[in-house]
Structure formats: structure tokens, C-alpha cells
Design an enzyme around this catalytic site. Sequence first.
Site, PDB file in Angstrom:
ATOM      1  N   ASP A 103       0.833  -1.197   0.000  1.00 21.22           N
ATOM      2  CA  ASP A 103       0.000   0.000   0.000  1.00 21.22           C
ATOM      3  C   ASP A 103       0.872   1.253   0.000  1.00 21.22           C
ATOM      4  O   ASP A 103       2.046   1.208   0.386  1.00 21.22           O
ATOM      5  CB  ASP A 103      -0.882   0.031   1.264  1.00 21.22           C
ATOM      6  N   LYS A 104       0.253   2.370  -0.350  1.00 19.79           N
ATOM      7  CA  LYS A 104       0.988   3.646  -0.389  1.00 19.79           C
ATOM      8  C   LYS A 104       1.625   3.951   0.969  1.00 19.79           C
ATOM      9  O   LYS A 104       2.732   4.470   1.058  1.00 19.79           O
ATOM     10  CB  LYS A 104       0.009   4.751  -0.792  1.00 19.79           C
TER      11      LYS A 104
END
Length: 241
Positions: A103-104
Site C-alpha cells: 500500500d501507499k
Amino acid sequence: MRIDRLLSNMGYGTRKEVKAYIKQGSVRLNGEVVKKVGEHVDVDRDVVTFLGEEVVYKEFVYYVMHKPQGVISATEDYVEHTVIDLLEDEDRHFEPFPVGRLDKDTEGLLLLTNDGQLAHRLLTPKNNVPKTYFAAIDQHVTDEDVAAFAQGVVLDDGYETKPGELVVVSNEEDGTSRIELTITEGKFHQVKRMFQSVGKEVTYLKRLSMGPLVLDDVLTPLGTYRELSDDEVNALIAYVS
Ligand code: URA
């Protein structure tokens, strides 16, 4: 392989530029100046030099990145910065892509390669490649959570995960926990959703390892990447063969 193609594949320039270099006499094949732009090269045996430096042919590249937060695990995006933006031009030239996603806001080990077969083998659920994560959790993690993860938990969409090995690293005085979790799947937001299933929230997430590849903060500081050694690549290939 044609020598002009080999040189442009290795990032020495466009086909047109490379042809010009050959005509200028900058390229040698086994010591002889190359005269024909379409000269055939045996990449396993012949020695090609460009301005006196040996051109090492490689088809596949393998990079391990210590992904920082704030970049997405994609090859391109109109809005966000991607992990590919962190690569040097000469490495981007090989068109590597991230093997799986972080994920970011997740940090940690991310493999990038242009070897589609290896990527597929690492990602296919049937190979059960373990991935270990370190996480900070907003509450104390209990023995019941450890037992639930060992059975497999049901995510918000009804999916029952495979068993995960949850280890409580510390239960902090402020009521939070540090844990390590090893899972063999890679569902969307899997670690965060596994904790949600027991009423808890992940506040920090970092991937520590994937199969035999282990993140080494010294060799690969946060936000940097390095090429895997031949031994590391061979270990990775052997792991999923
Ligand atoms: N699980 C998550 O929730 N996020 C990641 O980035 C990786 C695993």
C-alpha cells in the site's frame, strides 16, 4: 541477436543512435571494429565493447527496494509517484515492475523485476511464498488474536484467510502493540483487514521479507534499491521451482 539491437536493449541509445555509434567505429566485437550495424552476436560467447568497455548482456533485472511511504506500487500513474519513479533511468530502461503490491502507506521490501515467470511463481497462491510484516497495532494484541490468526480469520468480504503466524513483539505501556505476522497470501490490504477482523487497527506496516529475500536496512536504506546478487537471484528462483 543483432548487435544494434543488443546495444539498444542494454540502454546505449535508440536503434538509430546505436547505428551511428557503430558507423563511428565505437563498437568492437571480439576485438574487431564492427562495420555492419546488423552484425550477429552470440550473447553467450562473444565479447562486445563500447568505447573500450565491455557490454554485459542481461535479459532480466532484479532489484530489491526498501519502499518508503508515499509512493504506489504501480508502473505508472498520472497523479501519484510510483516505485518506478525511484529508479535510475538506466534501470528503468529494462521495464521492471513490482512483484505484488504494498500500500501507499506501507514501507519495506519490494522486489522489482522484468522476469514475468519468476514474478508469477512468487505470487501464485499455490506456491505459498511466506511474507513477513512488522506492524504497530492500536491496541494490545492478545493470545486469542494469535490463536485466531493461526486458524485463519474471516475478512470483511467473507473470505477466510489461510493461517497466519502472529508473534507479539511487545505490548507497550501506552496500550499499543508491535507484532510480526507471516502470511502466505497477498489479498488486498490483507494485514490491515486481518487485524480489522479482530477489532484492531494497523497504524504502521513494513514488509520484512518475501520467501528467502530479507530486507537489510544497511544494504538498502529506506527509499533506496539495489540489484540482487546472482546468488540471491538463484536462491529466489530455486525457492519457487
Ligand atoms: N497488507 C496490507 O494491509 N498492506 C500491505 O501493503 C501489504 C499487506
